[in-house]
Write a protein that holds these residues in place. Structure first.
Motif: not given
Length: 124
Positions: A37-60
């Motif tokens: 996740f990331r939080q730009p200056p003055g903004k709320e935290r936002e999603f960037v990417a995620s990955i499953s336990r086995m390293g597949i099914d990335p989400l961006y």
């Protein structure tokens, strides 16, 4: 309980690439869905990417899709985020997060553990 430590942030110029790393300890890393996740200056935290336990099914997030790559190493308990073609709008504090859930999620409430973050600043 897992502890997460991010590294790799810094000041880069627009158009450059950057690789962020998340080191995990104190838990069974392979049992967690992981995310950035990331939080730009003055903004709320936002999603960037995620990955499953086995390293597949990335989400961006749409904002980074096509120029970012998330990966994980369950042997060395690390997760990486490679970002290319950086833009000043990518300036933010980047956080590593771990979830006990079964699938990669894109909401902060999906994640149970957080690192302290690493600053990424992209200059124009």
């Amino acid at each position: 309980q897992v502890q997460l430590v991010e590294s790799g942030g810094g000041l880069v110029q627009a158009g450059a690439s950057l690789s962020l790393s998340c080191a995990a300890s104190g838990g069974t890393f392979s049992s967690y869905v992981m995310g950035w996740f990331r939080q730009p200056p003055g903004k709320e935290r936002e999603f960037v990417a995620s990955i499953s336990r086995m390293g597949i099914d990335p989400l961006y997030a749409d904002s980074v899709k096509g120029r970012s790559l998330i990966s994980r190493d369950n042997v060395n308990n690390t997760m990486l985020l490679q970002m290319n073609s950086l833009d000043p709008e990518d300036t933010a504090v980047y956080y590593c997060a771990a979830s006990v859930g079964r699938r990669p999620g894109d909401r902060t409430i999906d994640y149970n553990y957080w690192g302290r973050g690493t600053q990424v600043t992209v200059s124009s």
